[in-house]
Structure formats: structure tokens, C-alpha cells
Design a protein around this motif. Structure first.
Motif, PDB file in Angstrom:
ATOM      1  N   LEU A   1      88.245  79.769  45.372  1.00 24.58           N
ATOM      2  CA  LEU A   1      86.680  79.520  45.501  1.00 24.58           C
ATOM      3  C   LEU A   1      87.074  80.581  46.822  1.00 24.58           C
ATOM      4  CD1 LEU A   1      86.104  75.832  45.621  1.00 24.58           C
ATOM      5  CD2 LEU A   1      86.529  77.783  43.405  1.00 24.58           C
TER       6      LEU A   1
ATOM      7  N   ALA B   1      82.393  70.388  50.660  1.00 20.67           N
ATOM      8  CA  ALA B   1      81.435  70.908  49.414  1.00 20.67           C
ATOM      9  C   ALA B   1      82.910  71.454  48.673  1.00 20.67           C
ATOM     10  CB  ALA B   1      80.111  71.566  49.806  1.00 20.67           C
ATOM     11  N   ALA B   2      83.184  71.856  49.526  1.00 21.91           N
ATOM     12  CA  ALA B   2      84.550  73.201  48.509  1.00 21.91           C
ATOM     13  C   ALA B   2      85.483  72.461  47.800  1.00 21.91           C
ATOM     14  CB  ALA B   2      85.015  74.897  49.215  1.00 21.91           C
TER      15      ALA B   2
ATOM     16  N   ALA C   1      86.688  67.571  42.294  1.00 26.17           N
ATOM     17  CA  ALA C   1      85.868  67.538  40.999  1.00 26.17           C
ATOM     18  C   ALA C   1      86.723  68.541  39.944  1.00 26.17           C
ATOM     19  CB  ALA C   1      84.389  67.811  40.820  1.00 26.17           C
ATOM     20  N   ASN C   2      87.210  69.131  40.102  1.00 24.29           N
ATOM     21  CA  ASN C   2      87.467  70.038  38.536  1.00 24.29           C
ATOM     22  C   ASN C   2      89.217  70.212  38.846  1.00 24.29           C
ATOM     23  OD1 ASN C   2      85.411  71.786  37.308  1.00 24.29           O
ATOM     24  ND2 ASN C   2      84.845  71.569  39.896  1.00 24.29           N
TER      25      ASN C   2
ATOM     26  N   ARG D   1      85.346  68.596  47.794  1.00 26.67           N
ATOM     27  CA  ARG D   1      85.038  67.947  46.371  1.00 26.67           C
ATOM     28  C   ARG D   1      84.929  68.730  45.409  1.00 26.67           C
ATOM     29  NH1 ARG D   1      80.739  66.368  50.780  1.00 26.67           N
ATOM     30  NH2 ARG D   1      79.247  67.862  49.925  1.00 26.67           N
ATOM     31  N   HIS D   2      84.206  70.018  45.856  1.00 24.23           N
ATOM     32  CA  HIS D   2      84.503  70.803  44.336  1.00 24.23           C
ATOM     33  C   HIS D   2      85.755  70.857  43.462  1.00 24.23           C
ATOM     34  CE1 HIS D   2      83.003  74.013  41.239  1.00 24.23           C
ATOM     35  NE2 HIS D   2      83.723  74.547  41.641  1.00 24.23           N
ATOM     36  N   ALA D   3      86.462  71.243  44.513  1.00 26.31           N
ATOM     37  CA  ALA D   3      88.338  71.273  44.390  1.00 26.31           C
ATOM     38  C   ALA D   3      88.653  70.263  43.207  1.00 26.31           C
ATOM     39  CB  ALA D   3      89.151  71.211  45.183  1.00 26.31           C
TER      40      ALA D   3
END
Ligand SMILES: Cc1ncc(COP(=O)(O)O)c(C=O)c1O
Length: 305
Positions: free
Chosen positions: A144, A173-174, A180-181, A176-178
Motif C-alpha cells: 500500500l 486503517a491500512a 477488506a481486500n 482494515r483496508h488489507a
């Protein structure tokens, strides 16, 4: 359960407070602005590991943001109180090596608004079983963009990039992004394409080659000039690996260096050495080599203090 011990001049060994009762002023700048610093360390069999390295880094973080920190001896006494109180109240089950581990956090904020008296405490709690599972199974990682250039830290010291501040909302947040993906964790890349670190870990990679029958093993981590946190676990492992005959190297590293490696790890004080299985869906090395190198380096890490 969590044991909290506040550093309080009226209590020589620290003041134990009930973790279920509010203990911080709502005006504390650690709460209202994330204006503070922390350390997370592991105590194994009742002994904090790399304690001096953590206290030194805490002092460095404090210096970088002009925060007054209680003396190291006061921290040490509060840590001892937190550890003994936690272990007495909540004995931990030994792991497969017969060791028990406790997570210790050291936190210091700028204190309540208008008072400028730091608030400092130690928290002792159990280590999440998720971390052992990640060490065992490995991680799928996403690259990211961290959003800044690798040269920014010397030009903009107010970004506090090498400090372990309480402002971890971006890091969380990073993650959570991971999640979610389809990823377990993250490796941050700078705006100019350099490998930085994970949201809660340092990055390590290994190259193994054969030179005329002699095996050459090289361990590499991104250079600290990139505005990353100096990892105490990476530092301890490098010292042990050097003694065991590994060559050591420091970045700059680019994503292709990760993809070319025989193994990549995320490494930190609590999770220790977690192998990276894939980055952006691409397998790193082979499962056999990853497993062999992980067990070799984990054994070296276990010998460090
Ligand atoms: C951003 C970041 N980098 C690296 C690390 C690894 O540091 P250490 O090995 O001292 O735990 C951490 C630990 O939490 C971290 O938050």
C-alpha cells in the motif's frame, strides 16, 4: 484481563488501577490529539525482552516531540508491578517450548490540556493467539502507498516518522483496508517506490545462494533513512544472525526486491517472525524454503534477550 499501573510520584512501585474504571481525563491530549508515545514489548517467563532497547526508543520518541518522560527506573518498577500482578491474577498457559508470554505496553501522553503534566502508565495483558497462528501459517500481504516520499523524514521532522507515537489511526486503517481486500497485513511503499515497513512491523527479506559449494545467506531490511521506525526485534535478530554467519544488508529496497527474495517476513516484538506467503497475490519463494528459513531465524531470535 488487563492490569494497569500508573506512574505516580506518590506510589514508589506504581499505582495499580482497575482497568474497568475510567482512569484518564477526557481532556488528556493523548485522547484528544493522539499526542503521546508508546512501546509494546514481550515478557517471557516473567522477564521483559529487549527492555533497554524499548526504553531507549521510548526516550528517543519523547525527545523528538519534546515530551517529558519519567525516568527509566520508574518505568522498570511499574513494569515489574504490572507483570507480577498480571501473572498472579491470570497465569498464562505455557507454549510448545514451555514458555509463558505477557504483552506489556508502556504509554506516555502529553497529559490533560492546560496542565502539561504527562500521563504515563504500563498495561499488562495476554498475547493474542492470532499472532502464533500467523507465525505458523504465514501472511498474505498487500503493498500500500504510504503517501510520502522516502526522503521526507529529514526535511520534515515534525512528521515524527521515526517515533512510535499514539497516532496509529492511519496504520490501523491500512490493516482494515488489507482485511477488506483479502490480505492479512500490509507493507507500505513510499511515494517514490521504496519499501518502508508494515503498520506494526519491520520488513525483512532473505537471499540464499550457493557459491562453489558454500551457502551464502543474506538478510536485508529497509534503510532507516526512509523515515521508518527502528525495529528492536529486527535489530536483535540482525545481531544474532551476524554471529551465526549471515551477511547483513540495509535498503534502499524496491517492491521487486521483495518479489525476488527467497523469503520475506514481518517482524515485531509481540508477533516475532511472521513469514510472508504472498504479496499482492504473488508467492514469495517456495513454502519449503520459507519454512526452513523461518525456523532457523526464529531459533536465533528466541536466543536474544
Ligand atoms: C510501524 C512499526 N514498525 C516497526 C515495528 C517493529 O518494532 P519492534 O520490533 O521494536 O516491535 C513496529 C512495532 O510495533 C511498528 O509499529
Amino acid at each position: 484481563m488487563t492490569v494497569l499501573v500508573f506512574l505516580d510520584p506518590a506510589f514508589f512501585d506504581g499505582r495499580i488501577v482497575d482497568a474497568h474504571v475510567p482512569a484518564i481525563m477526557a481532556t488528556d491530549q493523548g485522547v484528544t490529539r493522539g499526542d503521546g508515545i508508546f512501546e509494546s514489548l514481550l515478557a517471557v517467563n516473567g522477564v521483559p525482552r529487549k527492555l533497554q532497547a524499548h526504553l531507549d526508543r521510548l526516550a528517543g520518541s519523547a525527545r523528538s516531540m519534546q515530551l517529558t518522560l519519567p525516568d527509566a527506573d520508574i518505568w522498570k518498577r511499574a513494569i515489574a508491578t504490572a507483570l507480577t500482578t498480571f501473572v498472579a491474577a491470570s497465569p498464562q498457559a505455557p507454549d510448545e517450548h514451555g514458555n509463558t508470554s505477557v504483552l506489556i505496553k508502556l504509554i506516555c501522553t502529553r497529559g490533560p490540556e492546560g496542565e502539561e503534566t504527562p500521563t504515563a502508565w504500563v498495561a499488562a495483558s495476554a498475547v493474542s493467539p492470532v499472532l502464533a497462528a500467523q507465525r505458523e501459517k504465514g501472511l498474505d500481504v498487500l503493498l500500500l502507498d504510504r503517501g510520502y516520499e522516502s526522503t521526507i523524514s529529514s526535511r520534515a521532522p515534525w512528521l515524527l516518522l521515526g517515533a512510535k507515537t499514539l497516532s496509529y489511526a492511519v496504520n490501523m486503517a491500512a490493516l482494515r483496508h488489507a482485511h477488506a481486500n483479502g490480505g492479512d497485513d500490509v507493507i507500505f511503499i513510499s511515494g517514490d517506490g521504496q519499501v518502508l515497513e508494515g503498520p506494526t512491523s519491520s520488513v525483512l527479506l532473505a537471499h540464499v545462494s550457493n557459491d562453489g559449494g558454500k551457502t551464502l545467506k543474506r538478510l536485508i531490511t529497509p534503510s532507516l533513512d526512509n523515515g521508518i521506525l527502528p525495529g528492536t526485534t529486527q535489530g536483535a535478530l540482525f545481531a544474532a544472525a551476524k554471529d551465526a554467519g549471515w551477511e547483513l544488508g540495509y535498503g534502499p529496497l524496491e517492491p521487486r526486491d521483495l518479489f525476488d527474495a527467497d523469503a520475506v517476513w514481518l517482524i515485531s516484538s509481540i508477533r516475532l517472525l511472521a513469514p510472508v506467503n504472498t504479496i499482492d497475490g504473488v508467492e514469495i519463494g517456495t513454502a519449503d524454503v520459507r519454512a526452513a528459513l523461518t525456523s532457523e531465524l526464529s531459533a536465533l531470535l528466541a536466543q536474544t534477550h
